[in-house]
Design a protein around this motif. Structure first.
Motif, PDB file in Angstrom:
ATOM      1  N   LEU A 115       2.768  -0.949   8.956  1.00  0.00           N
ATOM      2  CA  LEU A 115       4.085  -1.440   8.563  1.00  0.00           C
ATOM      3  C   LEU A 115       4.354  -2.792   9.211  1.00  0.00           C
ATOM      4  O   LEU A 115       4.260  -2.939  10.429  1.00  0.00           O
ATOM      5  N   CYS A 116       4.676  -3.779   8.382  1.00  0.00           N
ATOM      6  CA  CYS A 116       5.108  -5.066   8.915  1.00  0.00           C
ATOM      7  C   CYS A 116       6.538  -4.919   9.424  1.00  0.00           C
ATOM      8  O   CYS A 116       7.439  -4.563   8.662  1.00  0.00           O
ATOM      9  N   SER A 146       8.580  -7.126  10.268  1.00  0.00           N
ATOM     10  CA  SER A 146       9.467  -8.207   9.869  1.00  0.00           C
ATOM     11  C   SER A 146      10.167  -7.902   8.560  1.00  0.00           C
ATOM     12  O   SER A 146      11.368  -8.152   8.414  1.00  0.00           O
ATOM     13  N   CYS A 147       9.437  -7.332   7.588  1.00  0.00           N
ATOM     14  CA  CYS A 147      10.026  -7.096   6.265  1.00  0.00           C
ATOM     15  C   CYS A 147       9.999  -5.628   5.843  1.00  0.00           C
ATOM     16  O   CYS A 147      10.446  -5.294   4.750  1.00  0.00           O
ATOM     17  N   SER A 148       9.441  -4.733   6.685  1.00  0.00           N
ATOM     18  CA  SER A 148       9.356  -3.288   6.405  1.00  0.00           C
ATOM     19  C   SER A 148       8.509  -2.983   5.180  1.00  0.00           C
ATOM     20  O   SER A 148       8.728  -1.967   4.510  1.00  0.00           O
ATOM     21  N   GLN A 149       7.553  -3.836   4.874  1.00  0.00           N
ATOM     22  CA  GLN A 149       6.601  -3.548   3.809  1.00  0.00           C
ATOM     23  C   GLN A 149       5.234  -3.264   4.436  1.00  0.00           C
ATOM     24  O   GLN A 149       4.892  -3.784   5.495  1.00  0.00           O
ATOM     25  N   TYR A 150       4.456  -2.446   3.734  1.00  0.00           N
ATOM     26  CA  TYR A 150       3.146  -2.053   4.264  1.00  0.00           C
ATOM     27  C   TYR A 150       2.101  -3.127   3.982  1.00  0.00           C
ATOM     28  O   TYR A 150       2.139  -3.804   2.940  1.00  0.00           O
ATOM     29  N   VAL A 151       1.161  -3.252   4.919  1.00  0.00           N
ATOM     30  CA  VAL A 151       0.082  -4.233   4.805  1.00  0.00           C
ATOM     31  C   VAL A 151      -1.232  -3.549   5.171  1.00  0.00           C
ATOM     32  O   VAL A 151      -1.253  -2.552   5.896  1.00  0.00           O
TER      33      VAL A 151
END
Length: 482
Positions: free
Chosen positions: A426-427, A429-434
């Protein structure tokens, strides 16, 4: 309620379940007989199926599922309690230590039926409510159905049964979600499962009920807000397999507070079994019989069908080569694999391109595009029948349309026997997965390690504040204690 302390449901899958393909959860249509007239019913329920399993056959299926390691069986219909021997089936399920629940429209689900169900071993019920009273009764085709559903939840709670609600989200539902949320908390429901109405069966005839894909953009922030508020009010929102798929709220949907868990592809035939009342077995109860029926329990054992039927194994074998359209070149292609098979197959006659995706809707919005669906062919008049829809890209009013970026191959990780399923991070900074190899977040361009460090520092600071607050409260408690 502490999110991380939420009890995990028995159907929650662990790594061993995933790797060994244990059929943890079985959804079993024990009859197609029904006393509602739902405009969106995918199975076109009403009359019982020809040649439904008899009692002896059904009890044998339960024994076989127990041997395979099933931990939860949900009885559905039609309306499950319209089958005369339903209590015998509940008793046998409970005898094996398997949790038995029932999804119901709740029409004529009397107190006596619930008392008998509890005595037989029924754990709880999930009542279908598709909005507030006027909308629900209209969509379900029976006046008074909503009130009967509310009463069933209240009665189940009085009897000590689990009581939850499940809601299909259609074109008219979004504005009614918040008032329904508050009503369900008031009547004592423990949790609320949501999913999008799918274009199958009666819903194809009534396609005005279907949510347009671009409206995911208003739906997901609302659900995220309700989820967070629900946690603070001891009410858990759970999300069906055709909701979500990354974007900034994915960490809320799958793991019951555990951010390490995220969508990892269609579970049909991997940890889920669907059974039709005549003994047909499928990898998912919602899938069309044609093309996904993997044999019949009258002809082969459940174990043989589960282990060897090709129609049940498509989810285990699927990779990015089966994807098409937007999904084929998506950043999440290999971990998502096109989202819910049922949803895309019902629309287009094949899986692998699912427009009901939050990440997809956000990416298209950046280009000034909304995506809609349009019916081009009706569905046959039989259970689980599908028609045909097409995708239409519509410019967002007042926005400039940005050209489609050049297609690129998605990242495909190297898999090993020890770790066959890709796991994302989980990033912060933006709460999106990477993907774990990323240094810079492709979604927000933040330095992932730096964002994680800031998050850890903030979490430690908040923990210290909580400890200091507890210390102050303890001192005050001692001062006021006689």
């Amino acid at each position: 309620m502490d999110e991380l302390a939420m009890p995990q449901p028995v159907r929650a899958r662990n790594l061993d379940d995933l790797n060994r393909h244990v059929p943890v959860h079985v959804v079993w249509e024990i009859t197609l007989s029904c006393n509602l007239k739902c405009q969106h019913c995918g199975s076109r329920a009403g009359k019982r199926r020809p040649n439904e399993l008899n009692t002896e056959e059904a009890l044998s299926v339960i024994d076989q599922l127990a041997a395979l390691g099933t931990r939860e069986i949900t009885l559905i219909g039609g309306e499950a309690y319209l089958r005369r021997d339903w209590l015998q089936l509940v008793e046998r399920i409970a005898h094996h230590g398997i949790r038995c629940g029932m999804q119901t429209g709740a029409r004529a689900l009397t107190r006596k039926r619930l008392e008998d169900g509890k005595r037989a071993g029924l754990f709880g019920i999930g009542v279908s409510l598709d909005g507030m009273e006027d909308l629900h009764d209209r969509v379900r085709g029976v006046k008074g159905a909503w009130q009967e559903g509310i009463r069933a939840i209240e009665t189940a709670k009085e009897l000590g049964l689990g009581a939850s609600c499940n809601t299909q989200i259609g074109a008219e539902t979004i504005d009614q979600l918040e008032p329904l949320f508050n009503r369900l908390i008031a009547v004592g429901a423990s949790h609320w499962q949501l999913q999008i109405t799918v274009a199958m069966g009666n819903a194809v005839e009534n396609d005005h009920l279907l949510l347009q894909p671009y409206r995911i953009l208003e739906l997901m922030p609302l659900l995220a807000r309700l989820y967070t508020e629900g946690v603070s009010r001891n009410f858990l929102l759970t999300f069906g397999n055709n909701l979500g798929y990354f974007g900034p709220y994915e960490h809320l949907w799958r793991g019951f507070g555990d951010e390490r868990l995220h969508w990892s592809g269609c579970a049909a035939g991997q940890n889920v079994i669907g059974l039709e009342a005549d003994g047909t077995i499928k990898g998912c109860p919602s899938l069309a019989t044609e093309g996904y029926g993997g044999g019949n329990v009258r002809d082969d054992t459940v174990a043989d069908l589960w282990n060897h039927s090709p129609e049940l194994h498509f989810g285990r074998l699927r990779d990015i080569e089966s994807l098409w359209g937007f999904c084929r070149t998506c950043y999440y292609a290999d971990v998502c694999r096109g989202g819910c098979t049922w949803t895309s197959d019902s629309l287009f006659g094949k899986p692998g391109n699912n427009p009901y995706c939050h990440y997809r809707a956000l990416e298209l919005e950046k280009r000034g595009i909304h995506e809609t669906i349009r019916k081009v062919a009706p569905a046959p008049d039989k259970p689980f029948a599908i028609g045909r829809f097409e995708l239409v890209e519509t410019p967002i009013p007042g926005r400039e349309v940005v050209a489609t970026p050049q297609a690129c191959e998605p990242f495909v990780p190297v898999r090993t026997a020890e770790a066959p399923l890709p796991k994302l991070a989980l990033c912060r900074s933006c709460s999106q997965y990477v993907w774990p190899h990323e240094v810079t977040c492709p979604h927000c361009q933040a330095n992932i390690a730096a964002a994680e460090a800031r998050h850890a520092e903030e979490a430690a600071r908040q923990q210290q504040i909580l400890q200091e607050l507890r210390s102050v409260l303890d001192r005050l408690r001692h001062l006021t204690t006689p």
